[in-house]
Structure formats: C-alpha cells, structure tokens
Design an enzyme around this catalytic site. Sequence first.
Site, mmCIF file in Angstrom:
data_model
loop_
_atom_site.group_PDB
_atom_site.id
_atom_site.type_symbol
_atom_site.label_atom_id
_atom_site.label_comp_id
_atom_site.label_asym_id
_atom_site.label_seq_id
_atom_site.Cartn_x
_atom_site.Cartn_y
_atom_site.Cartn_z
ATOM 1 N N GLU A 78 28.304 -53.553 -22.099
ATOM 2 C CA GLU A 78 27.478 -54.399 -22.051
ATOM 3 C C GLU A 78 27.938 -56.009 -22.097
ATOM 4 O O GLU A 78 28.746 -56.134 -22.817
ATOM 5 C CB GLU A 78 26.507 -54.251 -23.462
ATOM 6 C CG GLU A 78 25.703 -53.050 -23.152
ATOM 7 C CD GLU A 78 24.853 -52.873 -24.539
ATOM 8 O OE1 GLU A 78 23.722 -52.235 -24.295
ATOM 9 O OE2 GLU A 78 25.187 -53.328 -25.491
ATOM 10 N N CYS A 104 33.404 -52.082 -38.297
ATOM 11 C CA CYS A 104 32.631 -52.843 -39.105
ATOM 12 C C CYS A 104 31.280 -52.250 -39.207
ATOM 13 O O CYS A 104 30.561 -51.856 -38.494
ATOM 14 C CB CYS A 104 32.327 -54.155 -38.416
ATOM 15 S SG CYS A 104 34.092 -55.093 -37.900
ATOM 16 N N GLY A 151 34.114 -54.399 -28.640
ATOM 17 C CA GLY A 151 35.681 -54.307 -28.654
ATOM 18 C C GLY A 151 36.399 -55.343 -29.778
ATOM 19 O O GLY A 151 35.942 -56.446 -29.911
ATOM 20 N N GLU A 152 37.549 -55.127 -30.042
ATOM 21 C CA GLU A 152 38.566 -56.098 -30.661
ATOM 22 C C GLU A 152 39.691 -56.722 -29.821
ATOM 23 O O GLU A 152 40.332 -55.625 -29.184
ATOM 24 C CB GLU A 152 39.125 -55.391 -32.002
ATOM 25 C CG GLU A 152 40.355 -56.086 -32.391
ATOM 26 C CD GLU A 152 39.879 -57.463 -32.819
ATOM 27 O OE1 GLU A 152 39.031 -57.958 -33.639
ATOM 28 O OE2 GLU A 152 40.713 -58.209 -32.441
ATOM 29 N N SER A 183 37.374 -64.106 -30.069
ATOM 30 C CA SER A 183 36.995 -63.888 -31.422
ATOM 31 C C SER A 183 37.514 -62.617 -31.870
ATOM 32 O O SER A 183 37.480 -61.632 -31.207
ATOM 33 C CB SER A 183 35.631 -63.922 -31.391
ATOM 34 O OG SER A 183 35.271 -63.549 -32.559
ATOM 35 N N SER A 205 36.632 -63.654 -37.139
ATOM 36 C CA SER A 205 35.477 -63.350 -37.821
ATOM 37 C C SER A 205 35.714 -62.825 -39.408
ATOM 38 O O SER A 205 36.219 -61.690 -39.567
ATOM 39 C CB SER A 205 34.896 -61.857 -37.008
ATOM 40 O OG SER A 205 34.375 -62.288 -35.728
ATOM 41 N N HIS A 207 33.708 -63.000 -42.412
ATOM 42 C CA HIS A 207 32.563 -62.221 -43.038
ATOM 43 C C HIS A 207 32.667 -62.342 -44.546
ATOM 44 O O HIS A 207 31.696 -62.437 -44.979
ATOM 45 C CB HIS A 207 32.454 -60.776 -42.438
ATOM 46 C CG HIS A 207 32.343 -60.632 -40.871
ATOM 47 N ND1 HIS A 207 31.425 -61.424 -40.091
ATOM 48 C CD2 HIS A 207 33.351 -60.084 -39.998
ATOM 49 C CE1 HIS A 207 31.735 -61.083 -38.869
ATOM 50 N NE2 HIS A 207 32.676 -60.204 -38.893
ATOM 51 N N ASN A 283 22.037 -59.457 -37.513
ATOM 52 C CA ASN A 283 21.070 -58.916 -36.596
ATOM 53 C C ASN A 283 20.736 -57.201 -36.897
ATOM 54 O O ASN A 283 21.863 -56.564 -37.002
ATOM 55 C CB ASN A 283 21.514 -59.083 -35.092
ATOM 56 C CG ASN A 283 21.523 -60.415 -34.783
ATOM 57 O OD1 ASN A 283 20.651 -60.977 -34.969
ATOM 58 N ND2 ASN A 283 22.553 -60.993 -34.230
HETATM 59 S S1 SF4 Z 1 35.536 -55.733 -34.277
HETATM 60 FE FE1 SF4 Z 1 33.691 -56.591 -33.520
HETATM 61 S S2 SF4 Z 1 33.111 -55.140 -31.930
HETATM 62 FE FE2 SF4 Z 1 34.509 -54.196 -33.462
HETATM 63 S S3 SF4 Z 1 33.276 -53.088 -34.910
HETATM 64 FE FE3 SF4 Z 1 33.996 -55.028 -35.656
HETATM 65 S S4 SF4 Z 1 32.169 -56.622 -35.005
HETATM 66 FE FE4 SF4 Z 1 31.957 -54.739 -33.905
#
Ligand code: SF4
Length: 345
Positions: A78, A104, A151-152, A183, A205, A207, A283
């Site tokens: 996507e 995650c 993806g990472e 990111s 990221s 969190h 979300n």
């Molecule tokens: S790294 Fe990004 S795409 Fe992968 S599980 Fe975590 S939030 Fe989702």
Amino acid sequence: MQELAHHLSGLGRGRALWKALSQGYFPAEADHIIGAGGMREAKHKNWGSFGWEVTKESLANCGTRKLLLRMEDGAEIETVLIPSFDGSRTTVCVSSQVGCNRACSFCATGRMGFIRNLSADEILAQVFYARRAARLAEMPPLDNIVFMGMGEPLNNAQAVKLALRQLTDGNMFAFGRSHISVSTVGPTPNAIRQMVDMPARLAWSVHAATDDVRKQLVPTTAHTMEELRDAFAEVLLHRGKEHLFVEVTMLDGINDSPDHAQAMVQLLSTLPGRTRVNLLPYNDIGHLSYRPSSPETIEEFQRILQAGGLVATVRSTRGAGEAAACGQLATLTSKHRAAQGSLQQ
Ligand code: SF4
C-alpha cells in the site's frame, strides 16, 4: 544513467526517459518528453513497463488517496498520497517491506508478520505510481516522501539507501533531501548507525521513553532506550547536529501520562540539535484494549514536552476512513494468506 544512455543510444534520451518516469508517465505515453527516436528505442526494449497493477484506489474524505499495488510476484503493498491542508503539496508515504517483523502492537502491518523485502526498484516504482496518480487526479504537486508505510526501513537498509540515492539524483527523481524522511523504530544501535549517510531527514518512532512501556508497544525492542538514543546522538553528530524528528503514537492510559511525558523529555533532551516531537493520536486497527488519547491529554503531554525544551506538535489523523492512516496499512494476497496464517498462530 550511463547504462540507460547506452541502451537508448544517447544520454539525452536516457535523461528524457527518467524525466517521463519521474512525472508518472509510462514511456509509451511520453513522446512529448522523450521524442520520436527515444520512443522507438524505449518501446522496442519495453523500458518502463513494470508488470505491476494498481488493483485498488480509494479516497478518504480528507483527500488522502490509497493505492493498492500488486507487484510482479503477486505480493501487494500500500502506498498513500496525502495532500496538505493548504493544498500546496502532496506527500507520498512509501513502503520498504511487504509486512514487517517488528511486531508493534498498535500497527496493522506488525500483525501481518514479515513477508519479504522490497528492492530499490520496487520502492522507486511506488513513487512513480504515486506521481502518476497525483497527476491524473489533479492533486497538488507531489514533492515530499516519507518512509512510513509498511515495513521497517533499517531492516532493508541497502535497498532503501539505493532508492534514496536515485530519488535525490538530479537526473532521476530529483527530490531535495529535506523533502524525504526515513522513519524507523530503531531496531538496534548498529542498525541506527546505518542512517549516517542517508540523504534524507531522520525520524525515530519512539512511542515510549521507558523500557517497560516501549517493550509493550514494540515487543521486538532488545536494547534500552538510552542505548538507542545514544546511537541516534552519534549519527546526528556525524551529520552536523541536524534535528531528529520523533514520533509518538498516543494511546489512552498506556503511554500518555504526565510521567510518560517527563520521561520523554529526559530521554530526548540530551540529543544534539533541536528535537521535534510529533504526537500522533492512535488510529484504530481493531485492537481490543487500545484507544486514542483524548485531545486534552495530548495537549497536556505536548505542554510538558515544550516546557522541557522540545519542539512538540500534534499531527492530525489523515486517511483513517479508508484505513490509510499511520499504523493501518496491511495487505493480504491469496498467495500469502497461508504465510500470514502461520505467522499469526
Ligand atoms: S516498525 Fe512500523 S510498520 Fe513495522 S510493525 Fe512497527 S509501526 Fe508497523
């Protein structure tokens, strides 16, 4: 470019073909850019026909457009186009992997498990299809890219770096490096160090700043937050003290208390440059115990970060109605259903 120039019998034709691709034209429809001679060569060699299909295109009320792209092997990814509120630009959110193995707990892609890495070509093809969709739908100019899709990126760093070089090459996609953000959750200190030469802005990221909450949200975290922070500090110093962008998905009662905000200040305030924190309301992906933080809670969190010397902004949710918002991206092809089934058990 040299190789392309050789195949098309001329550097000018190679540049013209790239110009067409970067504007989202297939070579066969770009004689106004490529010229008759270049067209003959391009058609003859079938350049630029990727064997991909846009299997679905959906539009959210806010103007966010999601493309479901099926690649040659049947795997689907996507790609999301997000117009700015002021109508001046469009940002494309690209994927770097099919699925993701970071797991995650608030992310639909994390629930899919990992299927495969994308090649640099497949990352670039998303930008091609996004530019094409933006042009056909008369969206504002697409001049911004974020690697925040499926993806990472650091688990596929080689392909991401190759794609970044071509995205920022003046003869290819010609994006400014300040118009691209990569990111990452920061899988390990060594993975983070791979960002040192990436021609893009860097985003972490985070969190949660405390190890216990971070482990709940990003269960594959195998290092302390201090170790990950120190690796980012090292990278930023090498890159000339540039700013780090930080993302926090705000979950009601999980990571959004004043204590969590204070811990965030403590973690981030030793980084070089002026750290900019984006607070993103969660979300919904159907997780039973997660809800977005209230606007008041997010405001208080933001106030504490700002009082601690960080730049903090609240990002509004885009595309949630079409499952195109952050954390909502997930695909499933019949070919990969079996793989996903076994991953979920
Ligand atoms: S790294 Fe990004 S795409 Fe992968 S599980 Fe975590 S939030 Fe989702």
